[in-house]
Design a protein around this motif. Structure first.
Motif, PDB file in Angstrom:
ATOM      1  N   THR A   1       1.627   1.969   5.554  1.00  8.84           N
ATOM      2  CA  THR A   1       2.962   2.180   5.020  1.00  8.84           C
ATOM      3  C   THR A   1       3.883   2.663   6.138  1.00  8.84           C
ATOM      4  OG1 THR A   1       4.261   3.353   3.323  1.00  8.84           O
ATOM      5  CG2 THR A   1       2.409   4.549   4.301  1.00  8.84           C
TER       6      THR A   1
ATOM      7  N   THR B   1      15.244  -6.697   2.149  1.00  8.01           N
ATOM      8  CA  THR B   1      14.078  -6.734   1.273  1.00  8.01           C
ATOM      9  C   THR B   1      14.025  -8.045   0.496  1.00  8.01           C
ATOM     10  OG1 THR B   1      14.095  -4.325   1.080  1.00  8.01           O
ATOM     11  CG2 THR B   1      12.890  -5.541  -0.602  1.00  8.01           C
TER      12      THR B   1
ATOM     13  N   GLY C   1      13.105  -1.472   4.912  1.00  9.65           N
ATOM     14  CA  GLY C   1      13.072  -1.999   6.267  1.00  9.65           C
ATOM     15  C   GLY C   1      14.220  -2.932   6.596  1.00  9.65           C
TER      16      GLY C   1
ATOM     17  N   PRO D   1       5.658  -1.242   2.854  1.00  8.64           N
ATOM     18  CA  PRO D   1       6.825  -0.917   3.673  1.00  8.64           C
ATOM     19  C   PRO D   1       7.993  -0.442   2.805  1.00  8.64           C
ATOM     20  CG  PRO D   1       6.606  -3.289   3.446  1.00  8.64           C
ATOM     21  CD  PRO D   1       5.413  -2.689   2.759  1.00  8.64           C
TER      22      PRO D   1
ATOM     23  N   ALA E   1       9.017   0.175   8.700  1.00  8.24           N
ATOM     24  CA  ALA E   1       8.653  -0.851   7.724  1.00  8.24           C
ATOM     25  C   ALA E   1       8.285  -2.160   8.416  1.00  8.24           C
ATOM     26  CB  ALA E   1       9.806  -1.061   6.742  1.00  8.24           C
TER      27      ALA E   1
END
Length: 358
Positions: free
Chosen positions: A143, A308, A177, A174, A149
């Motif tokens: 993680t 994402t 990020g 993650p 991430a």
């Protein structure tokens, strides 16, 4: 542990053990493959269990060498590692190259060196825990937050490719990020869709850090306006604090960037474009064979949530259905981005614990 996590602003409801923490200094390689050293944090639960599952945590962006897990006890940057260890795992966190006790400058957003530093930290942790009467299991949970991430996916990719003889990936989690740094993050930053001061700092860090590795400009004056052309590079030397960066940079991008500097970020070509293609490949060029959850917070003021969405879509094109976990209206000192790290930590501790019991 309850008191330490609470003081750092993290939830303490998953605490089961006290912990003992170590700073490890270990051998690794720099971005060019040359031998160097790095440091990291290893946190072990005070338990009689002989075998422990490792949780590798990759931290978010920092500017000072001390903005690293092994340098700050019970604070934002080390609390996630402590939380996983207090729940019964072996918490392992690289400081990255040039951070913590590592020599030289930090190659920010360089996926290759983040990956090697993370893998070699895991190897160092495995060697060290034998002295404590423990052993690390083969499956490692991975993680990380923000900058970390992308490092999560870099580490997962090389482990699934068989880069290490021992470690295998157990799960990937993650958080918030910049997976599509060139295609989503930089456009949002340049268009004013993110918090203004953060945008200034990230634009400056991008140009300085990428130039150190990829030589994208010959002189700071090409990309930074006066007087910042003579001061900005020195701010990212690992010895300046975040507060000093805030004071030493302007409040708006137009005060920082020349026309060429803005154009280099808006329409990257040559070495800059090549570097961004590598940075942006963390979700596009592989298909994880282990469970993946992508954590984010709607309204993130630093990492635009399109990152994402783009990562999820890329993984789906590769045949991997990775659910997105929206952490909701989270806050840490006025930041939803930082708040996502706090909220995700407890959620991920629980998820990893469930997977361990299966």
């Amino acid at each position: 542990m309850t008191a330490e996590l609470g003081a750092a602003g993290f939830e303490d409801d998953t605490v089961r053990y006290g912990v003992v923490a170590y700073r490890l200094v270990y051998r690794t390689v720099d971005p060019y493959g040359r031998p160097t050293t790095a440091s990291g944090l290893l946190v072990l639960p005070l338990t009689s269990e002989g075998r422990l599952q490792a949780v590798s945590f990759a931290h978010g962006t920092g500017s000072h060498k001390d903005d690293s897990p092994s340098m700050r006890r019970g604070e934002f940057v080390s609390a996630p590692v402590i939380a996983h260890a207090a729940a019964g795992a072996a918490g392992v966190a690289p400081d990255y190259l040039g951070m913590g006790k590592g020599p030289g400058l930090h190659p920010w957003m360089d996926i290759g060196s983040e990956t090697t530093a993370s893998l070699d930290m895991l190897r160092a942790a495995r060697a060290f825990v034998a002295r404590t009467g423990h052993a690390l299991e083969r499956k490692v949970m991975i993680t990380g937050f923000s900058q970390g991430a992308s490092a999560v996916l870099g580490l997962g990719r090389v482990l699934e490719a068989g880069e290490d003889r021992w470690f295998r990936v157990g799960a990937l989690a993650p958080v918030s990020g910049a997976y599509d740094f060139g295609g989503a993050e930089l456009p949002a930053l340049l268009e004013g869709r993110l918090e203004r001061k953060s945008s200034v700092l990230y634009a400056a860090y991008t140009l300085v850090a990428f130039n150190r590795l990829h030589h994208i400009y010959d002189s700071p004056g090409e990309v930074f306006r006066a007087p910042y052309d003579s001061t900005v590079e020195a701010l990212f030397d690992g010895a300046h604090t975040g507060e000093q960066l805030m004071r030493g940079t302007p409040g708006a991008l137009d005060e920082l960037l020349t026309e060429h500097g803005r154009d280099l970020l808006t329409h990257p070509t040559g070495r800059m474009a090549a570097a961004l293609r590598t940075t942006d490949a963390v979700c596009t060029d592989w298909a994880p064979r282990t469970p993946v959850r992508l954590y984010m917070a709607s309204g993130d003021e630093q990492a635009v949530t399109a990152n994402t969405a783009h990562c999820q879509a890329a993984l789906l094109r590769n045949g991997v259905a990775a659910p997105v976990v929206d952490l909701g209206d989270v806050d840490y000192h006025g930041s939803r981005h930082l708040g996502s790290n706090v909220a995700a930590t407890s959620a991920i501790v629980r998820w990893f614990s469930e997977l361990r019991r299966q």
